[in-house]
Write a protein that holds these residues in place. Structure first.
Motif, mmCIF file in Angstrom:
data_model
loop_
_atom_site.group_PDB
_atom_site.id
_atom_site.type_symbol
_atom_site.label_atom_id
_atom_site.label_comp_id
_atom_site.label_asym_id
_atom_site.label_seq_id
_atom_site.Cartn_x
_atom_site.Cartn_y
_atom_site.Cartn_z
ATOM 1 N N PRO A 107 34.580 35.376 31.601
ATOM 2 C CA PRO A 107 35.989 35.370 31.204
ATOM 3 C C PRO A 107 36.264 34.480 29.994
ATOM 4 O O PRO A 107 35.705 33.399 29.855
ATOM 5 C CB PRO A 107 36.695 34.830 32.449
ATOM 6 N N LYS A 108 37.125 34.959 29.134
ATOM 7 C CA LYS A 108 37.599 34.194 27.980
ATOM 8 C C LYS A 108 38.823 33.381 28.396
ATOM 9 O O LYS A 108 39.393 33.612 29.475
ATOM 10 C CB LYS A 108 37.938 35.151 26.835
ATOM 11 N N LYS A 166 35.249 38.718 37.392
ATOM 12 C CA LYS A 166 35.305 38.854 35.946
ATOM 13 C C LYS A 166 33.987 38.397 35.353
ATOM 14 O O LYS A 166 33.450 37.364 35.737
ATOM 15 C CB LYS A 166 36.456 38.023 35.365
ATOM 16 N N GLN A 221 43.240 37.371 40.721
ATOM 17 C CA GLN A 221 42.279 38.154 41.509
ATOM 18 C C GLN A 221 41.746 37.343 42.681
ATOM 19 O O GLN A 221 41.645 37.836 43.811
ATOM 20 C CB GLN A 221 41.120 38.599 40.622
ATOM 21 N N LEU A 233 44.216 36.028 34.904
ATOM 22 C CA LEU A 233 43.763 37.207 35.641
ATOM 23 C C LEU A 233 42.772 36.831 36.731
ATOM 24 O O LEU A 233 42.871 37.298 37.873
ATOM 25 C CB LEU A 233 43.122 38.198 34.674
ATOM 26 N N VAL A 234 41.809 35.976 36.396
ATOM 27 C CA VAL A 234 40.799 35.579 37.383
ATOM 28 C C VAL A 234 41.445 34.840 38.538
ATOM 29 O O VAL A 234 41.123 35.076 39.715
ATOM 30 C CB VAL A 234 39.713 34.716 36.714
ATOM 31 N N GLU A 263 41.831 33.616 27.610
ATOM 32 C CA GLU A 263 42.993 34.467 27.916
ATOM 33 C C GLU A 263 42.835 35.210 29.245
ATOM 34 O O GLU A 263 43.793 35.851 29.717
ATOM 35 C CB GLU A 263 43.224 35.473 26.790
ATOM 36 N N ASP A 264 41.635 35.161 29.857
ATOM 37 C CA ASP A 264 41.402 35.834 31.135
ATOM 38 C C ASP A 264 41.622 34.933 32.343
ATOM 39 O O ASP A 264 41.532 35.395 33.486
ATOM 40 C CB ASP A 264 39.966 36.373 31.199
ATOM 41 N N THR A 267 30.472 32.296 34.774
ATOM 42 C CA THR A 267 31.006 31.329 33.821
ATOM 43 C C THR A 267 30.335 29.985 34.019
ATOM 44 O O THR A 267 29.896 29.674 35.134
ATOM 45 C CB THR A 267 32.535 31.171 34.021
#
Length: 560
Positions: free
Chosen positions: A303-304, A300, A314, A310-311, A306-307, A331
């Motif tokens: 990433p924010k 990603k 993954q 997801l990260v 909210e991510d 990041t």
């Protein structure tokens, strides 16, 4: 720095006042209104396996330029390759920040025979010599002969000192810069699926590799996969045809290879089990091929909050496939993502604390950062608009402008030492690699020949220009490299010099030399004379260390 277009008569009183060519360091950006002292001859020093260049500034008003091949003579068979381009100019409308400026800036390197630029800009030749590893060390001499409108100008003597030490063809610092078949095809007016577009992609990737840069993205097409009994059966034929030359060292005569390659996610793999099987097959294919490139999964980008879920998901899927596919996340250090990244890549400004407003939410020096990560995690970095400012032009608040000024930078309207500084900085900081999001971004949005302003900077994400048959001076589709890509290459060669000197037993001198060039990410030496002096001192030290090392290898006896 922000001088506009100047009349030809004023230019005559500045650069190249004498009616003969003048030689200027490749570390200068030759612009109208900027007075530079030139020399009558070019003197270059280069390692075997290295390229070095000089700029030849022609008299004002020169047109109809033709250059005869530069031939050199020396102690061995001459394998030195000489290339000559003419520097074209961009008319910058909005400066990247207070270190930039409006008006003409040199960047595209076009054929010498291409039509001249607008009236008032200097005529500058970029002359590059590349020494293959097989070139015998010694002094090589020749002359550059230039004609203007059929009349010979004064020839420019060239002396090239080829050093005995060798730089590796493949970068010792892993890196991964983006390039896209679809962006290239769009700006060149080709269909992405056409053989011509595919061959052009290979040319772009080849130019990156020739400048010590590895590419991610490429065609972006994942290899087809089907699943049988929980196993991924992957057809790598098209992938191998595209990538093998760059992973096996056959794309260039030097044998250079990509240092990295990303796993191309495949939407056919839908379940966690299928994805893991597919990633496992990708890693196994690399092992079977014996490819040395660092395979990675680009989880990603920035990433924010909210991510985060997801990260994490993954990362878990990829790790189910084994340890051969590290997960890369761009990041700063973030507790919410702790344990998700095997390659952590903050932006450059996240490594160097600086007074004033923060442009990174968690600034941690490289060595401190390593202490906060698991031992297996690698640390990369990358440039973004957080270095030069994301809005373009100087900030109204002087304190904010100061925070965004002076960083190492790949912007057109910044001094060449800033374009070159990432190599010495990487050596000093000890980072494990560099990421850059794109090299053809403006191909999607505008005509790069007129404007490469993106994300508040001139050239952010664009290091090439599209050479097309419709453009005067070009007869075919081809990538046009930028001065900035040359400076990036030179910075990576600086890294090789410093690394080699360290390996030969002189780490303290290597670090002292690097600090004289780049004291921090935002404190870069911009005096080109200092860069040249440091290079001379490092070269002299390296030559002695190399010869002593070679003596030991041959005789087994250390010199007294």
């Amino acid at each position: 720095m922000g001088a506009g277009w100047l009349a030809e008569g004023l230019l005559a009183g500045l650069l190249a006042a004498a009616p003969e060519p003048r030689v200027v360091s490749a570390l200068e950006k030759v612009r109208p209104g900027v007075e530079l002292k030139g020399e009558k001859e070019a003197r270059l020093s280069l390692a075997r396996g290295e390229c070095e260049a000089a700029q030849v500034v022609l008299p004002p008003g020169t047109s109809g330029v033709r250059v005869k091949p530069l031939s050199l003579r020396g102690p061995g068979k001459v394998e030195l390759k000489a290339s000559v381009w003419r520097e074209a100019f961009l008319d910058i409308q909005t400066p990247s920040n207070s270190q930039g400026g409006t008006g003409p800036w040199p960047d595209p390197l076009v054929p010498v025979e291409a039509p001249p630029g607008p009236k008032g800009v200097p005529t500058v030749l970029y002359v590059e010599l590349c020494a293959p590893e097989s070139q015998a060390p010694g002094t090589y001499q020749g002359a550059l002969r230039v004609e203007a409108e059929g009349k010979a100008l004064a020839s420019v003597p060239f002396t090239a000192e080829v050093q005995p030490f060798v730089l590796p063809a493949t970068s010792s610092l892993p890196n991964s810069f983006g390039v896209s078949l679809y962006s290239i095809a769009r700006r060149h007016g080709l269909k992405p699926e056409s053989p011509e577009a595919r061959e052009l992609l290979r040319a772009y990737a080849g130019e990156l590799l020739a400048h010590r840069v590895s590419a991610h993205g490429m065609s972006m097409e994942p290899p087809p996969v089907r699943f049988e009994g929980g196993k991924a059966v992957v057809d790598f034929r098209a992938y191998d045809a595209e990538m093998s030359p760059f992973l096996e060292g056959t794309a260039l005569a030097s044998g250079a290879r990509f240092t990295t390659a990303e796993v191309r996610d495949n939407p056919t793999a839908r379940t966690d089990a299928e994805k893991a099987a597919y990633y496992r097959a990708f890693a196994e294919h690399f092992r079977q091929k014996g490819w040395r490139a660092q395979l990675f999964f680009y989880a990603k980008d920035e990433p924010k909050p909210e991510d985060v879920a997801l990260v994490r998901a993954q990362a878990q899927r990829v790790r189910t496939a084994g340890e051969d596919v590290p997960v890369l996340v761009t990041t700063p250090l973030d507790d919410a993502l702790r344990g998700s990244a095997d390659i952590l890549a903050p932006t450059l400004n996240c490594f160097f604390p600086r007074p004033g407003p923060q442009t990174c939410r968690n600034v941690v020096p490289a060595q401190t950062l390593r202490g906060k990560l698991d031992p297996h995690v690698k640390v990369w970095w990358y440039q973004s608009c957080n270095s030069h400012g994301c809005t373009g032009g100087p900030a109204e608040d002087p304190e904010v402008e100061k925070v965004y000024g002076s960083w190492a930078s790949y912007m057109v309207d910044h001094p060449a030492p800033l374009n070159r500084a990432m190599g010495p900085l990487a050596f000093l900081s000890g980072v494990d690699g560099e990421l850059y999001f794109d090299t053809v971004y403006a191909y999607n949005t505008k005509d790069p020949w007129k404007d490469v302003f993106e994300f508040g900077g001139n050239g952010d994400g664009t290091l090439f220009y599209p050479g097309t048959p419709e453009r005067p001076g070009f007869t075919r589709h081809q990538p046009v490299v930028s001065l900035r890509l040359k400076h990036i290459r030179d910075g990576l060669e600086d890294y090789e010099y410093l690394r080699l000197l360290e390996a030969l037993g002189d780490p303290s001198f290597a670090r002292e030399a690097a600090r004289r060039l780049a004291r921090s990410g935002y404190d870069i030496e911009t005096d080109t004379r200092q860069w040249e002096q440091v290079r001379r001192e490092v070269t002299s030290r390296l030559k002695k260390r190399w010869e002593a090392s070679e003596y030991v290898k041959r005789s087994g006896v250390r010199p007294k």
